[in-house]
Design a protein around this motif. Structure first.
Motif, PDB file in Angstrom:
ATOM      1  N   LYS A  60       0.846  -1.203   0.000  1.00 36.98           N
ATOM      2  CA  LYS A  60       0.000   0.000   0.000  1.00 36.98           C
ATOM      3  C   LYS A  60       0.876   1.247   0.000  1.00 36.98           C
ATOM      4  CE  LYS A  60      -3.808   2.229   2.381  1.00 36.98           C
ATOM      5  NZ  LYS A  60      -4.699   2.249   3.532  1.00 36.98           N
ATOM      6  N   ASP A  61       1.907   1.259   0.836  1.00 39.24           N
ATOM      7  CA  ASP A  61       2.831   2.402   0.870  1.00 39.24           C
ATOM      8  C   ASP A  61       3.584   2.530  -0.454  1.00 39.24           C
ATOM      9  OD1 ASP A  61       2.121   3.113   3.440  1.00 39.24           O
ATOM     10  OD2 ASP A  61       3.845   2.122   4.378  1.00 39.24           O
ATOM     11  N   PHE A  62       4.058   1.390  -0.968  1.00 40.19           N
ATOM     12  CA  PHE A  62       4.790   1.411  -2.240  1.00 40.19           C
ATOM     13  C   PHE A  62       3.889   1.956  -3.341  1.00 40.19           C
ATOM     14  CE2 PHE A  62       7.531  -1.433  -5.274  1.00 40.19           C
ATOM     15  CZ  PHE A  62       8.100  -0.287  -5.821  1.00 40.19           C
ATOM     16  N   SER A  63       2.647   1.524  -3.359  1.00 38.33           N
ATOM     17  CA  SER A  63       1.690   1.973  -4.355  1.00 38.33           C
ATOM     18  C   SER A  63       1.517   3.489  -4.313  1.00 38.33           C
ATOM     19  CB  SER A  63       0.340   1.282  -4.128  1.00 38.33           C
ATOM     20  OG  SER A  63      -0.602   1.731  -5.063  1.00 38.33           O
ATOM     21  N   ARG A  64       1.493   4.049  -3.123  1.00 38.55           N
ATOM     22  CA  ARG A  64       1.352   5.505  -2.964  1.00 38.55           C
ATOM     23  C   ARG A  64       2.549   6.226  -3.577  1.00 38.55           C
ATOM     24  NH1 ARG A  64      -0.531   9.957  -3.602  1.00 38.55           N
ATOM     25  NH2 ARG A  64      -0.205  11.574  -2.081  1.00 38.55           N
ATOM     26  N   PHE A  65       3.761   5.707  -3.368  1.00 33.62           N
ATOM     27  CA  PHE A  65       4.951   6.336  -3.940  1.00 33.62           C
ATOM     28  C   PHE A  65       4.958   6.220  -5.465  1.00 33.62           C
ATOM     29  CE2 PHE A  65       6.382   6.356   0.403  1.00 33.62           C
ATOM     30  CZ  PHE A  65       7.176   7.498   0.474  1.00 33.62           C
ATOM     31  N   LEU A  66       4.451   5.108  -5.983  1.00 30.27           N
ATOM     32  CA  LEU A  66       4.336   4.958  -7.433  1.00 30.27           C
ATOM     33  C   LEU A  66       3.329   5.959  -7.994  1.00 30.27           C
ATOM     34  CD1 LEU A  66       4.387   1.062  -7.765  1.00 30.27           C
ATOM     35  CD2 LEU A  66       6.242   2.660  -8.292  1.00 30.27           C
ATOM     36  N   GLU A  67       2.269   6.201  -7.241  1.00 30.91           N
ATOM     37  CA  GLU A  67       1.269   7.201  -7.639  1.00 30.91           C
ATOM     38  C   GLU A  67       1.906   8.592  -7.722  1.00 30.91           C
ATOM     39  OE1 GLU A  67      -3.179   8.671  -6.207  1.00 30.91           O
ATOM     40  OE2 GLU A  67      -2.066   7.261  -4.971  1.00 30.91           O
ATOM     41  N   ILE A  68       2.759   8.908  -6.770  1.00 25.89           N
ATOM     42  CA  ILE A  68       3.465  10.195  -6.777  1.00 25.89           C
ATOM     43  C   ILE A  68       4.396  10.281  -7.986  1.00 25.89           C
ATOM     44  CG2 ILE A  68       5.160  11.621  -5.542  1.00 25.89           C
ATOM     45  CD1 ILE A  68       3.884  10.436  -2.906  1.00 25.89           C
ATOM     46  N   ALA A  69       5.082   9.175  -8.292  1.00 27.37           N
ATOM     47  CA  ALA A  69       5.974   9.141  -9.458  1.00 27.37           C
ATOM     48  C   ALA A  69       5.186   9.404 -10.745  1.00 27.37           C
ATOM     49  CB  ALA A  69       6.688   7.795  -9.530  1.00 27.37           C
ATOM     50  N   ILE A  70       4.014   8.795 -10.848  1.00 28.85           N
ATOM     51  CA  ILE A  70       3.163   9.005 -12.023  1.00 28.85           C
ATOM     52  C   ILE A  70       2.722  10.470 -12.095  1.00 28.85           C
ATOM     53  CG2 ILE A  70       0.921   8.440 -13.064  1.00 28.85           C
ATOM     54  CD1 ILE A  70       1.389   5.534 -11.923  1.00 28.85           C
ATOM     55  N   GLY A  71       2.386  11.045 -10.963  1.00 31.68           N
ATOM     56  CA  GLY A  71       2.018  12.463 -10.925  1.00 31.68           C
ATOM     57  C   GLY A  71       3.151  13.349 -11.421  1.00 31.68           C
ATOM     58  N   SER A  72       4.366  13.030 -11.027  1.00 33.51           N
ATOM     59  CA  SER A  72       5.532  13.788 -11.498  1.00 33.51           C
ATOM     60  C   SER A  72       5.694  13.651 -13.003  1.00 33.51           C
ATOM     61  CB  SER A  72       6.806  13.308 -10.792  1.00 33.51           C
ATOM     62  OG  SER A  72       6.760  13.625  -9.422  1.00 33.51           O
ATOM     63  N   ALA A  73       5.398  12.479 -13.523  1.00 34.85           N
ATOM     64  CA  ALA A  73       5.495  12.252 -14.969  1.00 34.85           C
ATOM     65  C   ALA A  73       4.501  13.139 -15.724  1.00 34.85           C
ATOM     66  CB  ALA A  73       5.258  10.782 -15.292  1.00 34.85           C
ATOM     67  N   TYR A  74       3.282  13.240 -15.212  1.00 36.56           N
ATOM     68  CA  TYR A  74       2.296  14.115 -15.858  1.00 36.56           C
ATOM     69  C   TYR A  74       2.684  15.590 -15.728  1.00 36.56           C
ATOM     70  CZ  TYR A  74      -0.872  10.296 -16.934  1.00 36.56           C
ATOM     71  OH  TYR A  74      -1.426   9.156 -17.464  1.00 36.56           O
TER      72      TYR A  74
END
Length: 117
Positions: A60-74
Motif C-alpha cells: 500500500k505504501d509502495f503503491s502511494r509512492f508509485l502514484e506520486i511518481a506518475i504524478g511527477s510524470a504528468y
C-alpha cells in the motif's frame, strides 16, 4: 520489499532524468530558476519515489509512492509542452521525450496494479 535497482521502471526513469538534464542545459539562462528547475526536479522525483517506495514495508505504501511518481510524470508532460510552446524545445525532441514518458507512465501504472494491497 522490492529491489528498486532491478526494476525496469526505475532504470527507464533514471535514464529519462538524464535526458531531461541534457535538454534543459540548452534552455535559456533566464529559465535556470524557472522551467529548467521545475523539469529537473520533477524528473528526479520519478526514480526517487520508486526507490523510496520500494523500501516500504507494505505494498500500500509502495503503491502511494508509485502514484506520486506518475504524478511527477504528468507534471513533466505539461512542462515539456510549455517548453515547446515557448520555443525552448523542438517538435522532434518533444515527441521523443513524450514517447519515453508515456512508456514510463504505462509501465509504472501496470506495475502498480500488480501490487497486492
Amino acid at each position: 520489499m522490492h529491489r528498486f535497482k532491478d526494476l525496469e521502471i526505475w532504470k527507464k526513469s533514471r535514464f529519462f532524468c538524464s535526458e531531461i538534464y541534457a535538454i534543459t542545459a540548452d534552455f535559456p539562462d533566464s529559465e535556470k530558476f524557472g522551467i529548467t528547475n521545475q523539469l529537473r526536479r520533477a524528473s528526479v522525483s520519478i526514480p526517487s519515489n520508486i526507490a523510496e517506495g520500494s523500501s516500504r514495508n507494505s505494498n500500500k505504501d509502495f503503491s502511494r509512492f508509485l502514484e506520486i511518481a506518475i504524478g511527477s510524470a504528468y507534471e513533466i508532460e505539461t512542462q515539456l509542452l510549455i517548453s515547446s510552446d515557448l520555443g525552448f524545445l523542438k517538435d522532434d525532441k518533444l515527441k521523443a521525450l513524450s514517447i519515453q514518458l508515456e512508456e514510463i507512465i504505462k509501465m509504472t501504472s501496470k506495475f502498480r496494479s500488480t501490487l497486492k494491497i
